[in-house]
Scaffold this motif. Sequence first.
Motif, PDB file in Angstrom:
ATOM      1  N   ILE A 179      40.631  42.982  36.190  1.00 43.74           N
ATOM      2  CA  ILE A 179      40.063  42.785  37.424  1.00 43.74           C
ATOM      3  C   ILE A 179      38.791  41.981  37.569  1.00 43.74           C
ATOM      4  O   ILE A 179      38.646  41.349  38.429  1.00 43.74           O
ATOM      5  N   THR A 223      39.953  50.967  44.939  1.00 36.62           N
ATOM      6  CA  THR A 223      40.141  49.534  44.959  1.00 36.62           C
ATOM      7  C   THR A 223      41.761  49.130  44.511  1.00 36.62           C
ATOM      8  O   THR A 223      42.058  49.794  43.561  1.00 36.62           O
ATOM      9  N   VAL A 270      44.274  46.291  43.194  1.00 38.18           N
ATOM     10  CA  VAL A 270      44.250  45.038  42.752  1.00 38.18           C
ATOM     11  C   VAL A 270      45.672  44.766  42.294  1.00 38.18           C
ATOM     12  O   VAL A 270      46.496  45.473  41.771  1.00 38.18           O
ATOM     13  N   ARG A 289      42.487  41.454  45.854  1.00 36.91           N
ATOM     14  CA  ARG A 289      41.795  42.912  45.735  1.00 36.91           C
ATOM     15  C   ARG A 289      41.432  43.327  46.986  1.00 36.91           C
ATOM     16  O   ARG A 289      40.771  42.480  47.846  1.00 36.91           O
TER      17      ARG A 289
END
Length: 236
Positions: free
Chosen positions: A119, A162, A164, A183
């Motif tokens: 990430i 989150t 991604v 993202r």
Amino acid sequence: MKKTILFILALSLCFSTAAVAASAKVTIKYKDGYYFGYTKNKLPHGKGTRVWERTLRYDGDWVNGQRQGQGYLLFATSLEAGEIISEYTGQWKNDTFHGKGELSDSGYQLEKFGGSHYINYDEVDYMYISDDTYNGEFKNGQREGSGKYNFLLTNDETNVTTQVTYQGEWKKGFMDGKGTLTRIVNEKTEKYVGGFIKGLKHGKGTETLSNKSAKTTKTCQVVYKNGKKMSATSCK
């Protein structure tokens, strides 16, 4: 004539019985587990299951004692924060991932997380629960070729998630080549389309930042060098 026919039938029956016996599944015991399946020269060969201590199990094809062909592996990695449970389904060669397959992980990550080739964001000091899947090509046990990676990270303290996603080229386990990295945190989305090297944004690309609640979108032509943004132009 009848005796000849009877002899041939008897001989055929003997070969048939021998073939069944040779192809019968057997159990091989090891210090750290066992194997159950077909063998050749006392080695796993054909379809079979190998079980190791703790959560480690392989079901699939074997060639001369090595995993080769199509197979499924379940395994666990112990960390200070707990365990990561992993599953791989796909092609094998010389006892490792090779060809097309899917690798997924779920569980607790270490308290210090971030800055990885997955990430590339700043480290955080909270406990995280992750769930990620890679679907694509492997070479000698590493992600290499073309593949799609989905990563879901949930902060145990703030409950912020989150998401991604990366779709593109890989080399030696890293995002490397051309790809698209997206993202999403709450209603904010960051999308980068361009080059990568060893897991870092590198070269020319396009970067789009959008905020769903504020109804804003901004797209720029960017240049990165080893993960660091060098310039952003033609923004609109």
